[in-house]
Design an enzyme around this catalytic site. Structure first.
Site, PDB file in Angstrom:
ATOM      1  N   ARG A 195     -19.395 -13.104 -22.177  1.00 27.57           N
ATOM      2  CA  ARG A 195     -19.744 -13.900 -23.245  1.00 27.57           C
ATOM      3  C   ARG A 195     -21.142 -13.565 -24.161  1.00 27.57           C
ATOM      4  NH1 ARG A 195     -21.062 -19.287 -25.365  1.00 27.57           N
ATOM      5  NH2 ARG A 195     -22.897 -19.658 -24.054  1.00 27.57           N
ATOM      6  N   GLU A 233      -7.490 -29.146 -17.861  1.00 30.17           N
ATOM      7  CA  GLU A 233      -7.476 -28.050 -17.145  1.00 30.17           C
ATOM      8  C   GLU A 233      -8.662 -28.111 -16.280  1.00 30.17           C
ATOM      9  OE1 GLU A 233      -7.930 -24.787 -19.890  1.00 30.17           O
ATOM     10  OE2 GLU A 233      -6.132 -25.549 -21.084  1.00 30.17           O
ATOM     11  N   SER A 277     -18.964 -22.372 -26.275  1.00 25.70           N
ATOM     12  CA  SER A 277     -19.010 -23.310 -25.058  1.00 25.70           C
ATOM     13  C   SER A 277     -18.712 -24.569 -25.120  1.00 25.70           C
ATOM     14  CB  SER A 277     -20.680 -23.030 -24.285  1.00 25.70           C
ATOM     15  OG  SER A 277     -21.478 -23.614 -24.871  1.00 25.70           O
ATOM     16  N   ASP A 295       0.726  -1.244  -0.194  1.00 25.25           N
ATOM     17  CA  ASP A 295       0.003  -0.013   0.018  1.00 25.25           C
ATOM     18  C   ASP A 295       0.853   1.284   0.086  1.00 25.25           C
ATOM     19  OD1 ASP A 295      -2.197  -1.445  -0.118  1.00 25.25           O
ATOM     20  OD2 ASP A 295      -2.477  -1.391   1.799  1.00 25.25           O
ATOM     21  N   CYS A 315     -33.053 -39.140  26.160  1.00 26.43           N
ATOM     22  CA  CYS A 315     -34.142 -38.525  27.045  1.00 26.43           C
ATOM     23  C   CYS A 315     -35.210 -39.352  27.628  1.00 26.43           C
ATOM     24  CB  CYS A 315     -34.731 -37.507  25.904  1.00 26.43           C
ATOM     25  SG  CYS A 315     -36.168 -36.580  27.092  1.00 26.43           S
ATOM     26  N   LYS A 343     -11.858 -26.787 -14.783  1.00 27.41           N
ATOM     27  CA  LYS A 343     -12.952 -26.063 -15.142  1.00 27.41           C
ATOM     28  C   LYS A 343     -13.822 -25.194 -14.070  1.00 27.41           C
ATOM     29  CE  LYS A 343     -17.265 -26.289 -17.866  1.00 27.41           C
ATOM     30  NZ  LYS A 343     -18.044 -25.350 -17.152  1.00 27.41           N
ATOM     31  N   CYS A 365     -41.766 -36.038  27.631  1.00 31.34           N
ATOM     32  CA  CYS A 365     -40.980 -35.205  26.686  1.00 31.34           C
ATOM     33  C   CYS A 365     -41.884 -34.782  25.536  1.00 31.34           C
ATOM     34  CB  CYS A 365     -39.801 -35.548  26.523  1.00 31.34           C
ATOM     35  SG  CYS A 365     -38.950 -34.864  24.951  1.00 31.34           S
TER      36      CYS A 365
HETATM   37  S1  IVH Z   1     -12.472 -23.476 -22.929  1.00 30.59           S
HETATM   38  C1  IVH Z   1     -13.804 -23.411 -27.025  1.00 30.59           C
HETATM   39  N1  IVH Z   1     -11.514 -23.767 -20.546  1.00 30.59           N
HETATM   40  O1  IVH Z   1     -16.586 -23.178 -18.998  1.00 30.59           O
HETATM   41  C2  IVH Z   1     -13.437 -23.399 -25.537  1.00 30.59           C
HETATM   42  N2  IVH Z   1     -13.562 -22.981 -20.483  1.00 30.59           N
HETATM   43  O2  IVH Z   1     -18.864 -24.294 -21.371  1.00 30.59           O
HETATM   44  C3  IVH Z   1     -14.271 -22.667 -24.496  1.00 30.59           C
HETATM   45  N3  IVH Z   1     -14.515 -22.630 -18.288  1.00 30.59           N
HETATM   46  O3  IVH Z   1     -17.672 -20.969 -20.844  1.00 30.59           O
HETATM   47  C4  IVH Z   1     -13.807 -22.613 -23.255  1.00 30.59           C
HETATM   48  N4  IVH Z   1     -12.561 -23.146 -17.286  1.00 30.59           N
HETATM   49  O4  IVH Z   1     -16.743 -20.249 -18.738  1.00 30.59           O
HETATM   50  C5  IVH Z   1     -12.472 -23.441 -21.134  1.00 30.59           C
HETATM   51  N5  IVH Z   1     -10.057 -23.886 -18.832  1.00 30.59           N
HETATM   52  C6  IVH Z   1     -11.133 -23.895 -19.030  1.00 30.59           C
HETATM   53  C7  IVH Z   1     -12.326 -23.414 -18.552  1.00 30.59           C
HETATM   54  C8  IVH Z   1     -13.701 -23.156 -19.111  1.00 30.59           C
HETATM   55  C9  IVH Z   1     -13.976 -22.842 -17.126  1.00 30.59           C
HETATM   56  C10 IVH Z   1     -15.713 -22.324 -18.562  1.00 30.59           C
HETATM   57  C11 IVH Z   1     -16.020 -21.096 -19.466  1.00 30.59           C
HETATM   58  C12 IVH Z   1     -16.618 -21.807 -20.551  1.00 30.59           C
HETATM   59  C13 IVH Z   1     -17.625 -22.758 -19.952  1.00 30.59           C
HETATM   60  C14 IVH Z   1     -17.802 -24.098 -21.021  1.00 30.59           C
END
Ligand code: IVH
Length: 674
Positions: free
Chosen positions: A142, A119, A88, A43, A430, A121, A435
């Site tokens: 999005r 990865e 998505s 800070d 009890c 999610k 009761c």
């Molecule tokens: S890839 C075409 N990677 O999950 C690739 N999505 O329905 C699109 N999300 O809208 C997304 N972690 O909000 C990707 N490691 C990750 C993610 C991830 C979270 C979410 C993201 C996306 C939804 C998939």
């Protein structure tokens, strides 16, 4: 800290140094979770820079860390079109579906073992960031995938979003990722909201989405949102692999989720999925699955997309049968036999389609083994039996100052009687015969479907009548028909429902003696034991005068049942209750057919196929009432197989073993002749 710098330095140089230093510490803090200086020192750096920029306005730059919260509140969010649509992911829920995905990828590409990247999610809100000349130019949600909202001012407040890319190799790029909130931040915000009587949020994702829609970036800054990047598009470098993109994203200043792993085949992907199924609850944020992506960008392009989802990536969603929530309190439930059971009062949570707000905690040992504490975040699971249970405590989310839970030693009812804990028994009891909580449960059990089945006297009605002082024990149920006027003034009661109740009470007089025994709620006397007792002691007189030895002499009646039955009939109040039930006309002995029907003693029946004139349960009851046994599997010892329509393997087996097979009709005639 400050000694590193020369205070007499040219203000422009000093500003540069301060910015570099602040960015460096931001990165350590948000990307690597490894801060090297205290919040206070951080800070200090920030306020020195603020002062410097205030004194020398010409030094202010858009990417200065002082400019995260700038400008005035936003009126409307501008709509923006995504240069590349935001897709998505298709969801999968089982190993088979993941293997199917792998098969489609292999067939689509014509190769054997494509490389994948797994990865986490993260359960947050998708965000697209556009950088121009190294500077954050736009942050968009999005939306429908084609157009989203410009939330740049709000996203600038997220300290893990670099305002300027930290390496010169990439200047113009689109970066996509997830904005999310740490569980601890979420809990803290909800706690504050509750204290101030404001509405609390269901989960971190909802709160993140709500925060991004705030009109004032200053309040967004306070919410401490996070950002993790998972996608990069830029013309500045030749990009060939997704895994390389993740490394590039890290080198230009983004957090990319350290858990990501490159997998050389689908088995490694499976291992990653199962590893994180356990570990996910230790993370400081919520994930709802794993994202599996084909690593090669050329392969991604080759596979393309269908509708709104790419063919090169898929989401594996973890079982919704598990969920995390907060244990708000532990209350006590008093059962009809006086057993006091601790119950978890949970922050309502959606598990496999229903909202769970309570779960049994069984007994004190169960709580001690989990080291469950009020305020803890817990994992809820719905097992095969659909009864939700707490399976684990998320220790990483434990709040400071919590302490182990101890069983109270008094009954939660207004009489607060002292509870007792027999040696070697996990339960507390009890013992107070009057009761009110026990009485209520006993009445509800007595009237329930499997017991006396009194129509019109459900759990709610029992509560109402007890509260109104109209019933105080089982015997008083039979006085209810005389209390018409008092009942009709109660909520939801009308002459019609009252008549139904009266008929229900009258019908219950026809319930057989075995059911009455079960309905009395004697500890350890369930439906099955009640039938055995009714058979061995065909009237309440013979049962109530049976000695412990006589009781134990009955096959299947052990010490605890025998003692419990004796205790019941040795209690004066219960003797009085039986007399009163006799006066009301309740069946207290087996009627003639029941007594004379021990003809099936020693015989085992197997029911198979569909029965048309009675339910399987009725058939089993009839067999039991005549001293026989109904079994699920055919063996040489089976006396008869009753084969209904469409009987299958059990009929085949009976024929193989030479066990007599009879039809439903023949079975009925056996019953009527006995
Ligand atoms: S890839 C075409 N990677 O999950 C690739 N999505 O329905 C699109 N999300 O809208 C997304 N972690 O909000 C990707 N490691 C990750 C993610 C991830 C979270 C979410 C993201 C996306 C939804 C998939």
């Amino acid at each position: 800290m400050q000694s590193l710098f020369d205070p007499h330095l040219d203000p422009s140089e000093r500003a540069k140094e301060l910015r570099a230093s602040i960015r460096h510490h931001d990165e350590l803090y948000y990307k690597h979770a490894r801060p090297e200086i205290s919040d206070r020192d951080y800070d200090k750096l920030l306020s020195e820079l603020e002062q410097l920029e205030k004194d020398n306005p010409e030094l202010q730059t858009l990417d200065s860390p002082t400019q995260r919260v700038g400008g005035s509140p936003i009126g409307e969010f501008r709509s923006v079109t995504h240069s590349v649509p935001m897709l998505s992911l298709a969801n999968t829920y089982s190993d088979e579906e993941v293997l199917d995905f792998d098969r489609r990828v292999r067939e689509g590409l014509g190769i054997d073992d494509p490389q994948y990247v797994c990865e986490l999610k993260v359960d947050g809100v998708a965000m697209s960031l556009t950088y121009v000349d190294g500077l954050l130019a736009l942050a968009a949600t999005r939306g429908d995938g084609q157009t989203g909202d410009d939330v740049t001012a709000n996203v600038r407040t997220i300290r893990s979003v670099p305002l300027r890319l930290t390496s010169d190799c990439i200047q113009t790029a689109t970066v996509r990722g997830e904005v999310y909130m740490l569980a601890e931040t979420f809990l803290e915000i909800n706690r504050n909201a509750e204290v101030h009587g404001e509405k609390s949020y269901a989960n971190p994702r909802n709160l993140t989405a709500g925060t991004l829609k705030q009109k004032d970036p200053k309040s967004v800054a306070k919410r401490e949102l996070q950002f993790v990047a998972y996608w990069l598009d830029s013309q500045d470098e030749r990009l060939t692999k997704h895994s390389e993109n993740l490394r590039t994203l890290a080198s230009i200043g983004f957090a990319t989720g350290e858990a990501s792993r490159t997998c050389s085949n689908i088995n490694d992907v499976m291992a990653f999925i199962s590893e994180w199924d356990e570990k996910r609850f230790d993370l400081p944020f919520q994930i709802d699955g794993i994202v599996i992506k084909v690593d090669s960008l050329r392969h991604q392009e080759e596979l393309g997309a269908v509708a709104r989802s790419p063919r090169w990536a898929i989401a594996y969603k973890y079982e919704a049968k598990k969920a995390q929530t907060v244990l708000n309190d532990i209350t006590l439930q008093v059962g009809r036999t006086g057993v006091v059971t601790p119950v978890a009062e949970l922050e309502p949570v959606l598990v496999a389609g229903s909202t769970i707000s309570r779960a049994t905690l069984h007994n004190e040992d169960f709580i001690r083994e989990l080291d469950l504490r009020i305020g803890d975040t817990v994992v809820i699971e719905k097992g095969g039996d659909v009864i939700p249970k707490i399976s684990a405590v998320v220790l990483s989310m434990r709040i400071d100052g919590s302490s182990p839970w101890h069983m109270p030693h008094t009954c939660p009812c207004p009489r607060t009687s002292t509870l007792h804990h027999p040696e070697g028994d996990a339960h507390w009891f009890c013992d107070d015969a009057v009761c009110p909580w026990q009485i209520r449960r006993r009445l509800q059990h007595f009237a329930s479907r499997d017991a006396m089945d009194i129509e019109g006297l459900g759990d709610k009605a029992v509560d109402q009548f007890v509260d109104a002082g109209l019933i105080d024990g089982i015997a008083s149920i039979y006085q209810l028909p005389e209390r018409r006027d008092e009942i009709l003034v109660l909520d939801r009661w009308a002459p019609k429902s009252f008549d139904k109740l009266v008929a229900g009470i009258a019908n219950s007089l026809k319930q057989p003696y075995a059911r009455v025994l079960f309905a009395l709620g004697i500890r350890f006397v369930g439906e099955g034991v009640a039938k055995i007792l009714a058979r061995a002691f065909p009237s309440i007189e013979t049962l109530s005068t049976a000695t412990l030895e006589q009781l134990k002499a009955v096959h299947e009646i052990g010490d605890s049942i025998a003692t419990s039955v004796r205790d019941f009939f040795d209690t004066a109040d219960n003797v009085e209750l039986i007399e009163s039930l006799r006066d009301s006309g309740v069946q207290l002995s087996s009627n003639e057919t029941e007594v004379q029907t021990q003809v099936f003693a020693g015989k085992t029946f197997v029911l198979t196929g569909e029965m048309t004139t009675m339910t399987r349960r009725e058939a089993e009851e009839n067999i039991g009432a005549r001293g026989g046994k109904a079994s699920g599997s055919v063996s040489k010892k089976t006396s008869y197989v009753v084969a209904g329509a469409n009987a299958g393997s059990k009929l085949v087996k009976a024929n193989e073993l030479g066990v007599p097979v009879i039809s439903e009709e023949q079975f009925r005639s056996l019953l009527s002749n006995s």
